[in-house]
Design a protein around this motif. Structure first.
Motif, mmCIF file in Angstrom:
data_model
loop_
_atom_site.group_PDB
_atom_site.id
_atom_site.type_symbol
_atom_site.label_atom_id
_atom_site.label_comp_id
_atom_site.label_asym_id
_atom_site.label_seq_id
_atom_site.Cartn_x
_atom_site.Cartn_y
_atom_site.Cartn_z
ATOM 1 N N LYS A 19 30.555 9.179 51.782
ATOM 2 C CA LYS A 19 29.099 9.849 52.222
ATOM 3 C C LYS A 19 28.406 10.982 50.984
ATOM 4 O O LYS A 19 27.483 11.466 51.534
ATOM 5 C CB LYS A 19 29.078 10.224 53.497
ATOM 6 C CG LYS A 19 29.102 9.352 54.919
ATOM 7 C CD LYS A 19 28.162 8.797 55.641
ATOM 8 C CE LYS A 19 28.005 8.259 56.569
ATOM 9 N NZ LYS A 19 26.296 8.011 56.696
ATOM 10 N N SER A 20 29.515 11.575 50.629
ATOM 11 C CA SER A 20 29.132 12.395 49.704
ATOM 12 C C SER A 20 27.794 13.024 48.924
ATOM 13 O O SER A 20 27.193 13.862 48.671
ATOM 14 C CB SER A 20 30.623 13.134 48.544
ATOM 15 O OG SER A 20 30.621 11.655 47.752
ATOM 16 N N PHE A 21 27.765 11.296 48.016
ATOM 17 C CA PHE A 21 26.582 11.258 47.274
ATOM 18 C C PHE A 21 25.127 10.887 48.187
ATOM 19 O O PHE A 21 23.740 11.784 47.761
ATOM 20 C CB PHE A 21 26.157 10.484 46.704
ATOM 21 C CG PHE A 21 27.442 10.302 45.579
ATOM 22 C CD1 PHE A 21 26.429 11.245 44.354
ATOM 23 C CD2 PHE A 21 28.490 9.414 45.240
ATOM 24 C CE1 PHE A 21 27.837 11.228 43.703
ATOM 25 C CE2 PHE A 21 29.095 9.363 44.122
ATOM 26 C CZ PHE A 21 29.127 10.328 43.412
ATOM 27 N N GLU A 22 25.071 10.713 49.721
ATOM 28 C CA GLU A 22 24.393 11.463 50.501
ATOM 29 C C GLU A 22 23.827 12.464 51.075
ATOM 30 O O GLU A 22 22.458 13.465 50.735
ATOM 31 C CB GLU A 22 24.506 10.061 52.188
ATOM 32 C CG GLU A 22 22.988 10.515 52.859
ATOM 33 C CD GLU A 22 23.285 9.736 54.234
ATOM 34 O OE1 GLU A 22 22.808 9.778 54.926
ATOM 35 O OE2 GLU A 22 24.577 8.923 54.319
ATOM 36 N N ILE A 23 24.973 13.083 50.748
ATOM 37 C CA ILE A 23 24.540 14.525 51.238
ATOM 38 C C ILE A 23 24.315 15.540 50.111
ATOM 39 O O ILE A 23 23.487 16.721 50.124
ATOM 40 C CB ILE A 23 26.375 14.800 51.618
ATOM 41 C CG1 ILE A 23 26.763 15.335 53.025
ATOM 42 C CG2 ILE A 23 26.033 16.963 52.227
ATOM 43 C CD1 ILE A 23 28.359 15.178 53.693
ATOM 44 N N TYR A 24 24.948 15.216 48.745
ATOM 45 C CA TYR A 24 24.165 15.871 47.405
ATOM 46 C C TYR A 24 22.885 15.674 46.972
ATOM 47 O O TYR A 24 22.562 16.479 47.394
ATOM 48 C CB TYR A 24 24.902 14.857 46.383
ATOM 49 C CG TYR A 24 24.950 15.401 44.861
ATOM 50 C CD1 TYR A 24 25.278 16.292 44.183
ATOM 51 C CD2 TYR A 24 23.917 14.781 44.342
ATOM 52 C CE1 TYR A 24 24.951 16.974 42.894
ATOM 53 C CE2 TYR A 24 23.155 15.056 42.966
ATOM 54 C CZ TYR A 24 23.799 16.323 42.133
ATOM 55 O OH TYR A 24 24.178 16.160 40.783
ATOM 56 N N ASN A 25 22.068 14.445 47.806
ATOM 57 C CA ASN A 25 20.601 13.770 47.455
ATOM 58 C C ASN A 25 19.776 14.815 48.707
ATOM 59 O O ASN A 25 19.651 15.120 48.145
ATOM 60 C CB ASN A 25 20.369 12.514 47.795
ATOM 61 C CG ASN A 25 20.937 12.138 47.002
ATOM 62 O OD1 ASN A 25 21.100 12.667 45.662
ATOM 63 N ND2 ASN A 25 21.040 10.500 46.595
ATOM 64 N N ALA A 26 20.958 14.700 49.712
ATOM 65 C CA ALA A 26 19.896 14.964 51.247
ATOM 66 C C ALA A 26 19.691 16.822 50.848
ATOM 67 O O ALA A 26 18.250 17.280 51.472
ATOM 68 C CB ALA A 26 20.771 14.748 52.702
ATOM 69 N N LEU A 27 21.108 17.666 50.544
ATOM 70 C CA LEU A 27 20.624 18.511 50.035
ATOM 71 C C LEU A 27 19.997 19.179 48.733
ATOM 72 O O LEU A 27 19.566 20.417 48.145
ATOM 73 C CB LEU A 27 22.526 19.549 50.448
ATOM 74 C CG LEU A 27 22.744 19.368 52.523
ATOM 75 C CD1 LEU A 27 24.149 20.226 51.592
ATOM 76 C CD2 LEU A 27 21.778 20.385 52.643
#
Length: 139
Positions: A19-27
């Motif tokens: 899920k880290s890339f989803e967080i990376y992109n969202a933030l």
């Protein structure tokens, strides 16, 4: 594998694996002028596997975005190489402009300046409904 410790910054820990890339992109972490480390599939006694994000700077985080993506993660604020504060995020009761309503008849499809607001309908199943037309957001 060695990832340097952070003197001052943020560690987002206990992220559900992958899920880290989803967080990376969202933030929008790619726009930062500091080091950002993403650790994928780290071993975890509690979770089996987890992701970790290390940010070498203190920034403002949108806790609603983080809670929506993964309500079980923790956020550690590091100052002088020590965990200064620790937060546990929660599933937000309302999300604004994180998702878009898929209903073509929803007022948000017509009124472009209207915020996309979803209300938590079922906490256990992580189901949100559009505030305006009540369309359920599906994963």
């Amino acid at each position: 594998m060695n990832i340097d410790s952070i003197e001052n910054g943020i560690v987002i820990d206990h992220i559900q694996a992958k899920k880290s890339f989803e967080i990376y992109n969202a933030l929008k972490l790619g726009t930062l002028e500091c080091s950002v480390a993403i650790i994928i599939n780290a071993k975890s006694k509690k979770m089996g596997k987890k992701d970790i994000i290390k940010i070498d700077k203190n920034i403002d985080l949108d806790l609603n975005v983080l809670g929506y993506i993964d309500p079980n993660m923790t956020i550690n604020i590091i100052k002088n190489n020590i965990i200064h504060e620790k937060y546990h995020v929660n599933l937000p009761s309302e999300i604004i402009n994180i998702e878009k309503c898929k209903n073509p008849r929803c007022i948000t499809s017509i009124e472009q300046d209207l915020d996309q607001v979803f209300i938590l309908k079922d906490k256990n199943k992580k189901i949100y409904g559009c505030k305006y037309c009540e369309t359920i957001k599906e994963d």
